[in-house]
Design an enzyme around this catalytic site. Sequence first.
Site, short mmCIF file in Angstrom:
data_model
loop_
_atom_site.label_atom_id
_atom_site.label_comp_id
_atom_site.label_asym_id
_atom_site.label_seq_id
_atom_site.Cartn_x
_atom_site.Cartn_y
_atom_site.Cartn_z
N TYR A 184 0.68 -1.55 0.03
CA TYR A 184 0.05 0.11 0.22
C TYR A 184 0.86 1.27 -0.04
O TYR A 184 0.39 2.39 -0.03
CB TYR A 184 -1.07 0.07 0.96
CG TYR A 184 -0.57 -0.21 2.44
CD1 TYR A 184 0.46 0.50 3.17
CD2 TYR A 184 -1.52 -1.19 3.29
CE1 TYR A 184 0.73 0.21 4.36
CE2 TYR A 184 -1.34 -1.45 4.76
CZ TYR A 184 -0.25 -0.64 5.25
OH TYR A 184 0.12 -0.78 6.50
N LYS A 187 4.97 4.15 4.75
CA LYS A 187 5.51 2.96 3.89
C LYS A 187 6.01 4.15 2.72
O LYS A 187 7.12 3.65 2.27
CB LYS A 187 4.79 1.88 3.80
CG LYS A 187 4.74 1.18 5.03
CD LYS A 187 5.63 0.37 5.93
CE LYS A 187 5.44 -0.45 6.71
NZ LYS A 187 6.21 -1.22 7.49
C1 LIG Z 1 -5.23 -5.98 5.22
C2 LIG Z 1 -4.12 -6.54 4.58
C3 LIG Z 1 -2.91 -5.69 4.78
C4 LIG Z 1 -1.55 -6.38 4.62
C5 LIG Z 1 -0.63 -5.38 4.60
C6 LIG Z 1 -0.30 -4.73 6.33
C7 LIG Z 1 0.97 -4.00 6.15
C8 LIG Z 1 1.48 -3.55 7.75
C9 LIG Z 1 1.30 -4.37 8.55
C10 LIG Z 1 1.91 -3.75 10.10
O1 LIG Z 1 2.38 -2.79 10.12
S1 LIG Z 1 1.61 -5.01 10.92
C11 LIG Z 1 2.39 -4.13 12.51
C12 LIG Z 1 1.62 -4.12 13.54
N1 LIG Z 1 2.50 -4.20 14.84
C13 LIG Z 1 2.20 -3.20 15.72
O2 LIG Z 1 1.42 -2.22 15.38
C14 LIG Z 1 2.93 -3.28 16.83
C15 LIG Z 1 3.30 -1.96 17.34
N2 LIG Z 1 2.18 -1.21 17.77
C16 LIG Z 1 2.37 -0.23 18.69
O3 LIG Z 1 3.36 0.12 19.17
C17 LIG Z 1 0.97 0.50 18.77
O4 LIG Z 1 0.21 0.07 17.95
C18 LIG Z 1 1.01 2.13 18.29
C19 LIG Z 1 -0.09 2.82 18.65
C20 LIG Z 1 1.27 2.20 16.65
C21 LIG Z 1 2.33 2.93 19.14
O5 LIG Z 1 2.34 2.57 20.22
P1 LIG Z 1 2.70 3.80 21.50
O6 LIG Z 1 2.86 3.36 22.64
O7 LIG Z 1 3.54 4.78 21.01
O8 LIG Z 1 1.16 4.40 21.10
P2 LIG Z 1 0.09 5.07 22.36
O9 LIG Z 1 0.85 5.91 23.15
O10 LIG Z 1 -0.46 3.78 22.88
O11 LIG Z 1 -0.86 5.88 21.31
C22 LIG Z 1 -0.28 6.79 20.41
C23 LIG Z 1 -1.47 7.29 19.90
O12 LIG Z 1 -2.21 6.49 18.80
C24 LIG Z 1 -3.46 6.41 19.10
N3 LIG Z 1 -3.81 5.07 19.00
C25 LIG Z 1 -3.35 3.83 19.47
N4 LIG Z 1 -3.97 2.80 19.11
C26 LIG Z 1 -5.33 3.21 18.46
C27 LIG Z 1 -6.02 2.44 17.85
N5 LIG Z 1 -6.35 1.13 17.55
N6 LIG Z 1 -7.16 3.21 17.11
C28 LIG Z 1 -6.92 4.82 17.12
N7 LIG Z 1 -5.98 5.67 17.72
C29 LIG Z 1 -5.21 4.61 18.27
C30 LIG Z 1 -3.73 6.85 20.75
O13 LIG Z 1 -4.90 7.42 20.99
C31 LIG Z 1 -2.63 8.23 20.68
O14 LIG Z 1 -3.02 9.11 20.25
P3 LIG Z 1 -3.45 10.37 21.15
O15 LIG Z 1 -4.45 9.91 21.92
O16 LIG Z 1 -2.16 10.53 21.76
O17 LIG Z 1 -3.93 11.19 20.18
N1 LIG Z 2 2.06 -8.82 9.32
C1 LIG Z 2 1.97 -8.64 8.20
O1 LIG Z 2 0.58 -9.04 7.39
C2 LIG Z 2 2.80 -7.55 7.38
C3 LIG Z 2 3.66 -6.87 8.23
N2 LIG Z 2 4.36 -5.79 7.33
C4 LIG Z 2 5.48 -5.28 7.61
O2 LIG Z 2 6.28 -6.09 8.36
C5 LIG Z 2 7.10 -5.70 9.74
C6 LIG Z 2 6.85 -6.69 10.77
O3 LIG Z 2 5.85 -6.89 10.94
P1 LIG Z 2 5.02 -8.12 12.21
O4 LIG Z 2 6.02 -8.97 12.31
O5 LIG Z 2 3.94 -8.49 11.32
O6 LIG Z 2 4.58 -7.14 13.38
P2 LIG Z 2 5.10 -7.16 14.77
O7 LIG Z 2 4.16 -6.49 15.60
O8 LIG Z 2 5.39 -8.67 15.41
O9 LIG Z 2 6.50 -6.42 14.82
C7 LIG Z 2 6.73 -5.12 15.02
C8 LIG Z 2 7.85 -4.94 15.84
O10 LIG Z 2 8.26 -3.64 15.92
C9 LIG Z 2 8.73 -3.36 17.29
N3 LIG Z 2 8.37 -2.10 17.36
C10 LIG Z 2 7.23 -1.22 17.32
N4 LIG Z 2 7.49 0.04 17.71
C11 LIG Z 2 8.71 0.19 18.09
C12 LIG Z 2 9.55 1.46 18.30
N5 LIG Z 2 8.91 2.54 18.59
N6 LIG Z 2 10.62 1.07 18.41
C13 LIG Z 2 11.37 -0.14 18.45
N7 LIG Z 2 10.65 -1.08 18.01
C14 LIG Z 2 9.43 -0.96 17.89
C15 LIG Z 2 7.97 -4.12 18.04
O11 LIG Z 2 8.50 -4.52 19.35
P3 LIG Z 2 8.47 -3.54 20.71
O12 LIG Z 2 6.59 -3.73 20.72
O13 LIG Z 2 8.78 -4.43 21.75
O14 LIG Z 2 8.88 -2.26 20.53
C16 LIG Z 2 7.67 -5.49 17.25
O15 LIG Z 2 8.69 -6.33 17.58
C17 LIG Z 2 6.58 -4.29 9.71
O16 LIG Z 2 7.36 -3.19 9.13
C18 LIG Z 2 5.11 -4.27 9.17
O17 LIG Z 2 4.57 -3.09 8.87
C19 LIG Z 2 4.04 -5.41 6.03
C20 LIG Z 2 3.17 -6.20 5.51
C21 LIG Z 2 2.29 -7.18 6.02
#
Ligand SMILES: CCCCCCC/C=C/C(=O)SCCNC(=O)CCNC(=O)[C@H](O)C(C)(C)COP(=O)(O)OP(=O)(O)OC[C@H]1O[C@@H](n2cnc3c(N)ncnc32)[C@H](O)[C@@H]1OP(=O)(O)O
Ligand SMILES: NC(=O)C1=CN([C@@H]2O[C@H](COP(=O)(O)OP(=O)(O)OC[C@H]3O[C@@H](n4cnc5c(N)ncnc54)[C@H](OP(=O)(O)O)[C@@H]3O)[C@@H](O)[C@H]2O)C=CC1
Length: 268
Positions: A150, A165
């Site tokens: 995306y 991204k």
């Molecule tokens: C459908 C098919 C698609 C396939 C492609 C997919 C491509 C990509 C995939 C991925 O990236 S998968 C990786 C997923 N992994 C994670 O997300 C793990 C790490 N996640 C996090 O750390 C948190 O989710 C975070 C919110 C991203 C960051 O954490 P942090 O501790 O810094 O944030 P918070 O202090 O909790 O919140 C900050 C800010 O964000 C708002 N928020 C948090 N969650 C949500 C939510 N679910 N919905 C709406 N808003 C959210 C939160 O309210 C805070 O905002 P403010 O209140 O300060 O304005």
């Molecule tokens: N799974 C999927 O379907 C897809 C994933 N991707 C991409 O692949 C990658 C890995 O995803 P996936 O393994 O699924 O997700 P995970 O949620 O397992 O991995 C995310 C990792 O990022 C670390 N992380 C998050 N925030 C921070 C931060 N602020 N500083 C340091 N580390 C951080 C987390 O560790 P911690 O919370 O301990 O910091 C965690 O280990 C990502 O870039 C994602 O966007 C892309 C397409 C599809």
Amino acid sequence: MNKEVGSDEFTGRTALVTGGGTGIGRATARRWAAGGGHVTVLGRREEPLRATVELIEAAGGSADAVACDVRDPAAVETAVDRAAERAGRLDVLVNNAAGNFVAAGEDISPGGWKAVIDIVLNGTFHCTRAAARHMLDQGSGSVLNVIASYAWHGHPGTAHSAAAKAGVLAMTRSLAVEWAPRGVRLNCLAPGPTETEGASAALWPTEAARARVLASVPAGRFTTPEEVAESAAFLISDRAAYITGEVLTVDGGQWLGKSVYTDERVRT
Ligand SMILES: CCCCCCC/C=C/C(=O)SCCNC(=O)CCNC(=O)[C@H](O)C(C)(C)COP(=O)(O)OP(=O)(O)OC[C@H]1O[C@@H](n2cnc3c(N)ncnc32)[C@H](O)[C@@H]1OP(=O)(O)O
Ligand SMILES: NC(=O)C1=CN([C@@H]2O[C@H](COP(=O)(O)OP(=O)(O)OC[C@H]3O[C@@H](n4cnc5c(N)ncnc54)[C@H](OP(=O)(O)O)[C@@H]3O)[C@@H](O)[C@H]2O)C=CC1
């Protein structure tokens, strides 16, 4: 040492994998270590990082961990320098750390937008800048940025992540040209839906949501972190020495879309 997937192709080299405590990052770190390389895994939480190190060491590999938030440039610099100094060099950086959640554009708060952009785009830059200083000095290195398709086609529900991204993709291509004469390659890997705890919780938290995602993949299945890591290993290896500024998409055809026709021979 686990030799079933490994060779010795990464022996004597060192890699840093962000988000290496879970999912795709952990599998990539394990794949690198199975090839004989040393790996440092970086993330915020110590426990999953420690678990990755233990898995690698139990298989006979070499790894260590550093707790760090990629949004903090000073902490990133210290962590990257530590990883490079411990091994005497830094050959590979995998920018895999990410944050994501599904929300309608009008419901993404400024803080939510900032969190995702800071982790994905700014964090990738901080890590890349810190690692490149070692790689440019060495005259060699490889950076792999994990994005998503995306980045170029957009995605309703994750505008923040898509924008971040896309920025990473543009940064990758810009720096690939800048640093190619100095021996440093940068590429992107775009996985499709991959079964990880982070993605499942953030993107398909219910069975119904999961089924909708699955239905969008022509190959008819999710991929695994290990399958994605195999492509990552190729791009960061010398087998890809002439590839820079590219994206390898590993998504079972998802972004190309499914057939709109009903004839069973072309229906997908
Ligand atoms: C459908 C098919 C698609 C396939 C492609 C997919 C491509 C990509 C995939 C991925 O990236 S998968 C990786 C997923 N992994 C994670 O997300 C793990 C790490 N996640 C996090 O750390 C948190 O989710 C975070 C919110 C991203 C960051 O954490 P942090 O501790 O810094 O944030 P918070 O202090 O909790 O919140 C900050 C800010 O964000 C708002 N928020 C948090 N969650 C949500 C939510 N679910 N919905 C709406 N808003 C959210 C939160 O309210 C805070 O905002 P403010 O209140 O300060 O304005
Ligand atoms: N799974 C999927 O379907 C897809 C994933 N991707 C991409 O692949 C990658 C890995 O995803 P996936 O393994 O699924 O997700 P995970 O949620 O397992 O991995 C995310 C990792 O990022 C670390 N992380 C998050 N925030 C921070 C931060 N602020 N500083 C340091 N580390 C951080 C987390 O560790 P911690 O919370 O301990 O910091 C965690 O280990 C990502 O870039 C994602 O966007 C892309 C397409 C599809």
